[in-house]
Motif scaffolding. Structure first.
Motif, PDB file in Angstrom:
ATOM      1  N   LEU A 109       0.830  -1.193   0.000  1.00  0.00           N
ATOM      2  CA  LEU A 109       0.000   0.000   0.000  1.00  0.00           C
ATOM      3  C   LEU A 109       0.872   1.254   0.000  1.00  0.00           C
ATOM      4  O   LEU A 109       0.608   2.208  -0.738  1.00  0.00           O
ATOM      5  CB  LEU A 109      -0.937   0.022   1.212  1.00  0.00           C
ATOM      6  CG  LEU A 109      -1.778   1.277   1.360  1.00  0.00           C
ATOM      7  CD1 LEU A 109      -2.760   1.406   0.215  1.00  0.00           C
ATOM      8  CD2 LEU A 109      -2.496   1.273   2.684  1.00  0.00           C
ATOM      9  N   GLY A 110       1.919   1.255   0.809  1.00  0.00           N
ATOM     10  CA  GLY A 110       2.828   2.398   0.834  1.00  0.00           C
ATOM     11  C   GLY A 110       3.480   2.646  -0.514  1.00  0.00           C
ATOM     12  O   GLY A 110       3.557   3.785  -0.985  1.00  0.00           O
ATOM     13  N   LEU A 111       3.930   1.571  -1.169  1.00  0.00           N
ATOM     14  CA  LEU A 111       4.520   1.725  -2.499  1.00  0.00           C
ATOM     15  C   LEU A 111       3.493   2.227  -3.505  1.00  0.00           C
ATOM     16  O   LEU A 111       3.795   3.086  -4.343  1.00  0.00           O
ATOM     17  CB  LEU A 111       5.103   0.393  -2.972  1.00  0.00           C
ATOM     18  CG  LEU A 111       6.356  -0.080  -2.258  1.00  0.00           C
ATOM     19  CD1 LEU A 111       6.740  -1.483  -2.717  1.00  0.00           C
ATOM     20  CD2 LEU A 111       7.495   0.881  -2.489  1.00  0.00           C
ATOM     21  N   ALA A 112       2.276   1.699  -3.420  1.00  0.00           N
ATOM     22  CA  ALA A 112       1.224   2.148  -4.337  1.00  0.00           C
ATOM     23  C   ALA A 112       0.891   3.612  -4.102  1.00  0.00           C
ATOM     24  O   ALA A 112       0.690   4.373  -5.058  1.00  0.00           O
ATOM     25  CB  ALA A 112      -0.023   1.286  -4.164  1.00  0.00           C
ATOM     26  N   LEU A 114       2.871   5.929  -2.932  1.00  0.00           N
ATOM     27  CA  LEU A 114       3.960   6.747  -3.487  1.00  0.00           C
ATOM     28  C   LEU A 114       3.856   6.844  -5.006  1.00  0.00           C
ATOM     29  O   LEU A 114       4.046   7.917  -5.586  1.00  0.00           O
ATOM     30  CB  LEU A 114       5.316   6.170  -3.086  1.00  0.00           C
ATOM     31  CG  LEU A 114       5.698   6.314  -1.621  1.00  0.00           C
ATOM     32  CD1 LEU A 114       6.994   5.560  -1.339  1.00  0.00           C
ATOM     33  CD2 LEU A 114       5.849   7.777  -1.249  1.00  0.00           C
ATOM     34  N   ALA A 115       3.554   5.728  -5.654  1.00  0.00           N
ATOM     35  CA  ALA A 115       3.413   5.739  -7.112  1.00  0.00           C
ATOM     36  C   ALA A 115       2.229   6.597  -7.540  1.00  0.00           C
ATOM     37  O   ALA A 115       2.346   7.412  -8.463  1.00  0.00           O
ATOM     38  CB  ALA A 115       3.254   4.316  -7.636  1.00  0.00           C
ATOM     39  N   TRP A 116       1.089   6.428  -6.873  1.00  0.00           N
ATOM     40  CA  TRP A 116      -0.086   7.229  -7.220  1.00  0.00           C
ATOM     41  C   TRP A 116       0.180   8.702  -6.982  1.00  0.00           C
ATOM     42  O   TRP A 116      -0.211   9.547  -7.770  1.00  0.00           O
ATOM     43  CB  TRP A 116      -1.297   6.777  -6.402  1.00  0.00           C
ATOM     44  CG  TRP A 116      -2.069   5.717  -7.078  1.00  0.00           C
ATOM     45  CD1 TRP A 116      -1.920   4.375  -6.926  1.00  0.00           C
ATOM     46  CD2 TRP A 116      -3.107   5.881  -8.045  1.00  0.00           C
ATOM     47  NE1 TRP A 116      -2.794   3.707  -7.729  1.00  0.00           N
ATOM     48  CE2 TRP A 116      -3.533   4.613  -8.417  1.00  0.00           C
ATOM     49  CE3 TRP A 116      -3.694   6.993  -8.614  1.00  0.00           C
ATOM     50  CZ2 TRP A 116      -4.538   4.419  -9.351  1.00  0.00           C
ATOM     51  CZ3 TRP A 116      -4.702   6.795  -9.538  1.00  0.00           C
ATOM     52  CH2 TRP A 116      -5.107   5.526  -9.895  1.00  0.00           C
ATOM     53  N   ARG A 117       0.819   9.021  -5.867  1.00  0.00           N
ATOM     54  CA  ARG A 117       1.078  10.426  -5.548  1.00  0.00           C
ATOM     55  C   ARG A 117       1.971  11.058  -6.600  1.00  0.00           C
ATOM     56  O   ARG A 117       1.741  12.193  -7.021  1.00  0.00           O
ATOM     57  CB  ARG A 117       1.706  10.552  -4.167  1.00  0.00           C
ATOM     58  CG  ARG A 117       1.810  11.981  -3.719  1.00  0.00           C
ATOM     59  CD  ARG A 117       2.230  12.088  -2.263  1.00  0.00           C
ATOM     60  NE  ARG A 117       2.138  13.455  -1.814  1.00  0.00           N
ATOM     61  CZ  ARG A 117       3.054  14.385  -2.049  1.00  0.00           C
ATOM     62  NH1 ARG A 117       4.139  14.086  -2.716  1.00  0.00           N
ATOM     63  NH2 ARG A 117       2.901  15.610  -1.597  1.00  0.00           N
ATOM     64  N   SER A 118       2.971  10.329  -7.055  1.00  0.00           N
ATOM     65  CA  SER A 118       3.847  10.898  -8.078  1.00  0.00           C
ATOM     66  C   SER A 118       3.109  11.063  -9.406  1.00  0.00           C
ATOM     67  O   SER A 118       3.293  12.060 -10.097  1.00  0.00           O
ATOM     68  CB  SER A 118       5.100  10.041  -8.255  1.00  0.00           C
ATOM     69  OG  SER A 118       4.776   8.823  -8.884  1.00  0.00           O
ATOM     70  N   ARG A 119       2.247  10.118  -9.753  1.00  0.00           N
ATOM     71  CA  ARG A 119       1.495  10.214 -11.013  1.00  0.00           C
ATOM     72  C   ARG A 119       0.503  11.382 -10.967  1.00  0.00           C
ATOM     73  O   ARG A 119       0.396  12.146 -11.903  1.00  0.00           O
ATOM     74  CB  ARG A 119       0.722   8.926 -11.307  1.00  0.00           C
ATOM     75  CG  ARG A 119       1.570   7.714 -11.486  1.00  0.00           C
ATOM     76  CD  ARG A 119       2.422   7.838 -12.741  1.00  0.00           C
ATOM     77  NE  ARG A 119       3.102   6.615 -13.031  1.00  0.00           N
ATOM     78  CZ  ARG A 119       4.375   6.395 -12.769  1.00  0.00           C
ATOM     79  NH1 ARG A 119       5.095   7.305 -12.186  1.00  0.00           N
ATOM     80  NH2 ARG A 119       4.936   5.255 -13.091  1.00  0.00           N
ATOM     81  N   ILE A 120      -0.212  11.483  -9.865  1.00  0.00           N
ATOM     82  CA  ILE A 120      -1.201  12.557  -9.736  1.00  0.00           C
ATOM     83  C   ILE A 120      -0.485  13.897  -9.633  1.00  0.00           C
ATOM     84  O   ILE A 120      -0.916  14.888 -10.217  1.00  0.00           O
ATOM     85  CB  ILE A 120      -2.104  12.317  -8.513  1.00  0.00           C
ATOM     86  CG1 ILE A 120      -2.906  11.046  -8.703  1.00  0.00           C
ATOM     87  CG2 ILE A 120      -3.045  13.495  -8.285  1.00  0.00           C
ATOM     88  CD1 ILE A 120      -3.553  10.549  -7.437  1.00  0.00           C
ATOM     89  N   GLY A 121       0.613  13.942  -8.894  1.00  0.00           N
ATOM     90  CA  GLY A 121       1.380  15.174  -8.772  1.00  0.00           C
ATOM     91  C   GLY A 121       1.889  15.659 -10.114  1.00  0.00           C
ATOM     92  O   GLY A 121       1.845  16.855 -10.413  1.00  0.00           O
ATOM     93  N   ASP A 122       2.365  14.721 -10.945  1.00  0.00           N
ATOM     94  CA  ASP A 122       2.836  15.107 -12.280  1.00  0.00           C
ATOM     95  C   ASP A 122       1.685  15.644 -13.125  1.00  0.00           C
ATOM     96  O   ASP A 122       1.859  16.564 -13.915  1.00  0.00           O
ATOM     97  CB  ASP A 122       3.489  13.921 -12.992  1.00  0.00           C
ATOM     98  CG  ASP A 122       4.810  13.522 -12.361  1.00  0.00           C
ATOM     99  OD1 ASP A 122       5.347  14.315 -11.561  1.00  0.00           O
ATOM    100  OD2 ASP A 122       5.295  12.412 -12.648  1.00  0.00           O
ATOM    101  N   ALA A 142      -6.603   8.439  -0.949  1.00  0.00           N
ATOM    102  CA  ALA A 142      -7.519   7.889   0.056  1.00  0.00           C
ATOM    103  C   ALA A 142      -8.637   7.087  -0.595  1.00  0.00           C
ATOM    104  O   ALA A 142      -9.026   6.035  -0.084  1.00  0.00           O
ATOM    105  CB  ALA A 142      -8.098   9.012   0.908  1.00  0.00           C
ATOM    106  N   LEU A 143      -9.148   7.552  -1.707  1.00  0.00           N
ATOM    107  CA  LEU A 143     -10.192   6.802  -2.414  1.00  0.00           C
ATOM    108  C   LEU A 143      -9.662   5.485  -2.966  1.00  0.00           C
ATOM    109  O   LEU A 143     -10.329   4.452  -2.878  1.00  0.00           O
ATOM    110  CB  LEU A 143     -10.778   7.643  -3.547  1.00  0.00           C
ATOM    111  CG  LEU A 143     -11.730   8.749  -3.134  1.00  0.00           C
ATOM    112  CD1 LEU A 143     -12.070   9.626  -4.327  1.00  0.00           C
ATOM    113  CD2 LEU A 143     -12.989   8.169  -2.515  1.00  0.00           C
ATOM    114  N   VAL A 144      -8.472   5.516  -3.528  1.00  0.00           N
ATOM    115  CA  VAL A 144      -7.884   4.294  -4.080  1.00  0.00           C
ATOM    116  C   VAL A 144      -7.590   3.296  -2.962  1.00  0.00           C
ATOM    117  O   VAL A 144      -7.801   2.088  -3.112  1.00  0.00           O
ATOM    118  CB  VAL A 144      -6.601   4.623  -4.875  1.00  0.00           C
ATOM    119  CG1 VAL A 144      -5.835   3.371  -5.229  1.00  0.00           C
ATOM    120  CG2 VAL A 144      -6.953   5.410  -6.124  1.00  0.00           C
TER     121      VAL A 144
END
Length: 168
Positions: A109-112, A114-122, A142-144
């Motif tokens: 979950l932590g890795l996911a 981080l990946a989601w945050r970087s994708r959404i941030g970009d 949070a939704l994911v």
């Protein structure tokens, strides 16, 4: 057979990437091979309910290993330790696997996240002011992650309500 055929396909892609001259085709084959090898390793992970887990449950002859180990780790182990009884080899194995499942779940979950945050941030970079990008990133993450955090959140709320009601 799924992971083995995926690994075989990855091997063919890797061989093609190695024998073709440097260029777009070899680069694409290399990326395919890498992705397929990662997929094979992921499928063999015994903490996820995929092929590796099925092989482990078949080898141990415990059909609902994940559920049994998680339940024992959450309640049975702590009840036994409070009672002063020492877990036997089977219970120790269940506790170890239950701990690995919990740690693995939150690690993935932590890795996911981080990946989601970087994708959404970009995606949001430069489109909104800084506090709003963080709010949107947190809301989407949070939704994911809702299936993972909703059950512990409900449990925590029930505990807080019970303690509050016990004080009244």
């Amino acid at each position: 057979s799924g992971p083995l055929s995926t690994a075989a396909l990855a091997g063919w892609c890797a061989a093609g990437a190695a024998f073709l001259p440097a260029g777009a085709a070899s680069a694409v084959l290399f990326q395919l091979a890498f992705g397929l090898y990662l997929n094979t390793l992921y499928n063999f992970n015994p903490l996820m309910p995929l092929d590796g887990y099925q092989a482990l449950t078949d080898a141990l002859r415990v059909p609902r290993l994940r559920e049994e180990a998680s339940a024992y780790f959450r309640t049975g182990l702590w009840r036994a330790l409070r009672a002063g009884t020492r877990p036997g080899p089977r219970q120790a194995g269940l506790a170890a696997y239950g701990l690995a499942v919990v740690m693995g779940t939150y690690g993935f979950l932590g890795l996911a996240l981080l990946a989601w945050r970087s994708r959404i941030g970009d995606l949001l970079d430069g489109r909104l002011a800084e506090p709003w990008t963080t709010v949107i990133e947190a809301a989407v993450v949070a939704l994911v992650a809702f299936p993972v955090w909703s059950a512990p959140a409900r449990w925590l709320l029930r505990r807080v309500r019970r303690r509050r009601d016990a004080k009244d």
